[in-house]
Design an enzyme around this catalytic site. Structure first.
Site, PDB file in Angstrom:
ATOM      1  N   THR A   1     -46.574  82.072  20.623  1.00 60.77           N
ATOM      2  CA  THR A   1     -45.031  81.781  19.640  1.00 60.77           C
ATOM      3  C   THR A   1     -45.069  80.910  19.477  1.00 60.77           C
ATOM      4  O   THR A   1     -43.571  80.722  20.238  1.00 60.77           O
ATOM      5  CB  THR A   1     -44.078  82.634  19.714  1.00 60.77           C
TER       6      THR A   1
ATOM      7  N   VAL B   1     -52.094  83.815  29.534  1.00 60.80           N
ATOM      8  CA  VAL B   1     -51.571  85.076  29.643  1.00 60.80           C
ATOM      9  C   VAL B   1     -52.170  86.175  28.687  1.00 60.80           C
ATOM     10  O   VAL B   1     -53.137  86.615  30.534  1.00 60.80           O
ATOM     11  CB  VAL B   1     -50.154  85.333  28.275  1.00 60.80           C
TER      12      VAL B   1
ATOM     13  N   LYS C   1     -64.874  80.175  22.215  1.00 61.60           N
ATOM     14  CA  LYS C   1     -64.826  80.674  23.334  1.00 61.60           C
ATOM     15  C   LYS C   1     -64.911  81.825  24.092  1.00 61.60           C
ATOM     16  O   LYS C   1     -65.133  81.963  24.862  1.00 61.60           O
ATOM     17  CB  LYS C   1     -62.893  80.683  22.941  1.00 61.60           C
TER      18      LYS C   1
ATOM     19  N   ARG D   1     -48.693  70.636  25.533  1.00 61.34           N
ATOM     20  CA  ARG D   1     -47.986  70.739  24.704  1.00 61.34           C
ATOM     21  C   ARG D   1     -46.297  70.860  25.002  1.00 61.34           C
ATOM     22  O   ARG D   1     -46.240  70.754  25.642  1.00 61.34           O
ATOM     23  CB  ARG D   1     -48.024  72.707  24.683  1.00 61.34           C
TER      24      ARG D   1
ATOM     25  N   CYS E   1     -43.034  77.004  26.677  1.00 59.80           N
ATOM     26  CA  CYS E   1     -41.986  78.012  27.059  1.00 59.80           C
ATOM     27  C   CYS E   1     -40.673  77.360  26.876  1.00 59.80           C
ATOM     28  O   CYS E   1     -39.280  77.592  26.315  1.00 59.80           O
ATOM     29  CB  CYS E   1     -42.037  78.691  28.620  1.00 59.80           C
TER      30      CYS E   1
HETATM   31  N1  SAJ Z   1     -38.644  70.621  34.530  1.00 62.43           N
HETATM   32  C1  SAJ Z   1     -37.735  69.343  34.968  1.00 62.43           C
HETATM   33  N2  SAJ Z   1     -36.909  69.925  35.979  1.00 62.43           N
HETATM   34  C2  SAJ Z   1     -37.070  70.868  36.105  1.00 62.43           C
HETATM   35  C3  SAJ Z   1     -38.156  72.078  36.593  1.00 62.43           C
HETATM   36  C4  SAJ Z   1     -38.704  71.815  35.192  1.00 62.43           C
HETATM   37  O1  SAJ Z   1     -37.660  68.775  34.271  1.00 62.43           O
HETATM   38  O2  SAJ Z   1     -36.522  71.089  37.396  1.00 62.43           O
HETATM   39  C5  SAJ Z   1     -39.563  70.776  33.797  1.00 62.43           C
HETATM   40  C6  SAJ Z   1     -40.675  70.486  33.827  1.00 62.43           C
HETATM   41  O3  SAJ Z   1     -41.573  68.879  33.755  1.00 62.43           O
HETATM   42  C7  SAJ Z   1     -41.673  70.921  32.850  1.00 62.43           C
HETATM   43  C8  SAJ Z   1     -40.817  71.516  32.019  1.00 62.43           C
HETATM   44  O4  SAJ Z   1     -39.196  71.275  32.563  1.00 62.43           O
HETATM   45  O5  SAJ Z   1     -41.548  69.865  31.227  1.00 62.43           O
HETATM   46  C9  SAJ Z   1     -40.996  73.119  31.823  1.00 62.43           C
HETATM   47  O6  SAJ Z   1     -41.442  73.427  33.417  1.00 62.43           O
HETATM   48  P1  SAJ Z   1     -41.695  74.966  34.468  1.00 62.43           P
HETATM   49  O7  SAJ Z   1     -41.913  74.557  35.627  1.00 62.43           O
HETATM   50  O8  SAJ Z   1     -40.356  75.749  33.719  1.00 62.43           O
HETATM   51  O9  SAJ Z   1     -42.763  75.416  33.568  1.00 62.43           O
HETATM   52  P2  SAJ Z   1     -43.214  76.292  32.063  1.00 62.43           P
HETATM   53  O10 SAJ Z   1     -43.324  76.049  30.870  1.00 62.43           O
HETATM   54  O11 SAJ Z   1     -45.065  75.946  32.950  1.00 62.43           O
HETATM   55  O12 SAJ Z   1     -42.417  77.334  32.779  1.00 62.43           O
HETATM   56  C10 SAJ Z   1     -43.261  78.227  33.181  1.00 62.43           C
HETATM   57  C11 SAJ Z   1     -42.331  79.694  32.416  1.00 62.43           C
HETATM   58  N3  SAJ Z   1     -42.523  80.451  32.127  1.00 62.43           N
HETATM   59  C12 SAJ Z   1     -42.793  81.234  30.993  1.00 62.43           C
HETATM   60  O13 SAJ Z   1     -42.431  80.778  30.371  1.00 62.43           O
HETATM   61  C13 SAJ Z   1     -43.466  82.352  31.183  1.00 62.43           C
HETATM   62  C14 SAJ Z   1     -40.613  79.370  32.772  1.00 62.43           C
HETATM   63  O14 SAJ Z   1     -40.297  80.923  32.849  1.00 62.43           O
HETATM   64  C15 SAJ Z   1     -40.856  79.980  34.391  1.00 62.43           C
HETATM   65  O15 SAJ Z   1     -39.499  79.552  34.899  1.00 62.43           O
HETATM   66  C16 SAJ Z   1     -41.789  78.657  35.213  1.00 62.43           C
HETATM   67  O16 SAJ Z   1     -42.828  79.418  34.656  1.00 62.43           O
HETATM   68  C17 SAJ Z   1     -41.518  79.029  36.620  1.00 62.43           C
HETATM   69  O17 SAJ Z   1     -41.636  78.220  37.534  1.00 62.43           O
HETATM   70  O18 SAJ Z   1     -42.052  80.244  37.358  1.00 62.43           O
END
Ligand code: SAJ
Length: 427
Positions: free
Chosen positions: A103, A28, A52, A335, A270
């Site tokens: 966090t 971030v 870093k 993570r 997240c």
């Molecule tokens: N996943 C599923 N099914 C789905 C979508 C995701 O099983 O339909 C799994 C992914 O494989 C992963 C986990 O859920 O293991 C999280 O997936 P994610 O695409 O939400 O990945 P993140 O954690 O990188 O999500 C971030 C988050 N951003 C923040 O919290 C600031 C989330 O809020 C956003 O929705 C996401 O990015 C995004 O798509 O922008």
């Protein structure tokens, strides 16, 4: 605080002379620090890790995100971004301090705000008169006020939760709208002026710190709950022989349906984490949120479903390869990875397995307690993460006898001797 202090800071923002300190340079803080520096602000990045700091001072970055590399090199070279150890003297020199520290939750799934608490305690040693403090770290409603509003001096305080999507090259930090809630109108006005001076998309003002914190809780809990819903539907489809992906793809034709996809689990820092901050807050208010708690459990139990499918086809002596360890496609981050949870479940089950993640080096596999497997033929392959390289790599471990346990519903036809997915199969 006085109108003069607000006017003075607003003027500095207007000419990009406001000195900005970014506390925490992870996925971030680093892109944000680079963005402000690139737009001409004098930015100081604060870190606790000397290694870093040395990497950044050489214009290199430790994030698995090459999209920021070019800008990082230029802001380090032209010195609009400098990095230093997190200490009180340097903090005192800043007009604006943006907090971007992790966090997480602890092993009991309770909020672990130790990093934020340590920032608050460092800030408490400085007179913050006239400064703007922005919390971007994800917290439960009320935490920004509780942890950051009783420090020394008359300062401006805002919460603007980060909304980065790691690994998403199309959603750079400069285009993600920022939700901004402050302790008062002046604080919010200053933060709006600051973010509008660097963001392409508009900011989203809300009426308080707590409103901003609650927006973030809703966004991510919404995602966790909807993933749990399709996971439940996948278990139903598994029983009635319907292909969950066909169902979802058809449901997408309904304008009010936002697709989510079943998988072996929900990882990252997240989606499986933030709802536990919400639950902890709700509990402190005597409010139960069973939809949320049940959804988190549903997502966490998907690895049990995958383990059952694997145990059903496994015979002693089979070579099992688990492909992919990171929490999501093409993102080098383990993570809360559900694949690691699956590996832990399998330990002691009698099912022997190798692991291979193309994004992780041999030593990174070893740090996780595994030898890096090789891409040779396997009797059973478990798809843990559907990296882009999977299409090419599967040629090396699949043959006509290989069974695929597809934890990401990557395959949409029969391969090897059959595919058992999450709520679908091709046998
Ligand atoms: N996943 C599923 N099914 C789905 C979508 C995701 O099983 O339909 C799994 C992914 O494989 C992963 C986990 O859920 O293991 C999280 O997936 P994610 O695409 O939400 O990945 P993140 O954690 O990188 O999500 C971030 C988050 N951003 C923040 O919290 C600031 C989330 O809020 C956003 O929705 C996401 O990015 C995004 O798509 O922008």
């Amino acid at each position: 605080m006085t109108g003069y202090q607000a006017q003075n800071l607003l003027r500095k923002i207007g000419v990009k002379h406001a000195r900005i300190g970014v506390i925490g340079l992870g996925y971030v803080g680093l892109p944000l620090a680079i963005l402000f520096a690139k737009r001409g602000y004098p930015v100081k990045g604060f870190l606790r890790d000397k290694k870093k700091i040395a990497i950044l001072e050489r214009g290199r970055n430790y994030l698995d995100d090459d999209s920021i590399q070019k800008d990082l090199e230029s802001v380090i070279t032209n010195k609009t971004l400098s990095v230093t150890l997190f200490n009180k003297l340097r903090i005192d020199e800043q007009d604006i301090l943006i907090i971007c520290v992790p966090t997480p939750i602890n092993e009991r799934k309770e909020p672990d705000t130790s990093a934020l608490d340590s920032v608050a305690s460092m800030l408490s040693t400085v007179n913050l008169d006239g400064k703007l403090i922005i919390n971007e770290s994800t917290v439960a409603p009320g935490m920004t006020r509780r942890k950051l509003s009783h420090l020394k001096g008359k300062y401006f305080l805002v919460c603007s939760p980060e909304r980065i999507d790691p690994g998403n090259k199309t959603k750079s930090v400069s285009i993600i709208p920022k939700v901004i809630g402050g302790t008062d109108r002046e604080s919010q006005k200053l933060a709006i002026a600051l973010y509008e001076s660097v963001l392409i998309n508009p900011v989203i003002p809300v009426s308080s710190l707590e409103a901003a914190e609650t927006v973030k809780m809703l966004e991510n809990t919404y995602r966790a709950v909807n993933i749990a819903l399709v996971n439940e539907f996948a278990l139903l489809c598994d029983k009635n022989g319907v292909d969950i992906m066909e169902v979802i793809n058809a449901a997408k034709s309904k304008w009010s349906f936002q697709p989510h996809y079943p998988s072996l689990g929900v990882g990252g820092h997240c989606i499986p984490v933030d709802p536990y901050y919400l639950l902890s807050y709700a509990a402190s208010k005597g409010i139960a949120m069973p939809v949320v708690s049940e959804s988190l459990m549903r997502n966490e139990l998907m690895v049990e479903y995958v383990k059952e499918k694997l145990a059903f086809v496994y015979h002693k002596g089979n070579r099992v390869l688990i492909y992919g360890l990171t929490y999501k496609k093409d993102v080098k981050d383990v993570r809360e990875s559900p694949v690691l949870a699956l590996c832990n479940l399998l330990k002691g089950s009698g099912i022997l397995f190798d692991v291979y993640d193309p994004l992780l080096s041999k030593s990174e596999h070893e740090e996780l307690g595994f030898a890096k497997g090789n891409l040779t033929r396997a009797d059973i392959v478990v798809i843990g993460t559907d990296h882009s390289s999977l299409r090419r790599d599967c040629m090396r471990f699949l043959d006509e006898k290989t069974i695929v346990i597809d934890g990401r519903n990557f395959f949409n036809r029969k391969v090897g001797s059959g595919v058992i997915g999450i709520g679908r199969s091709f046998l």
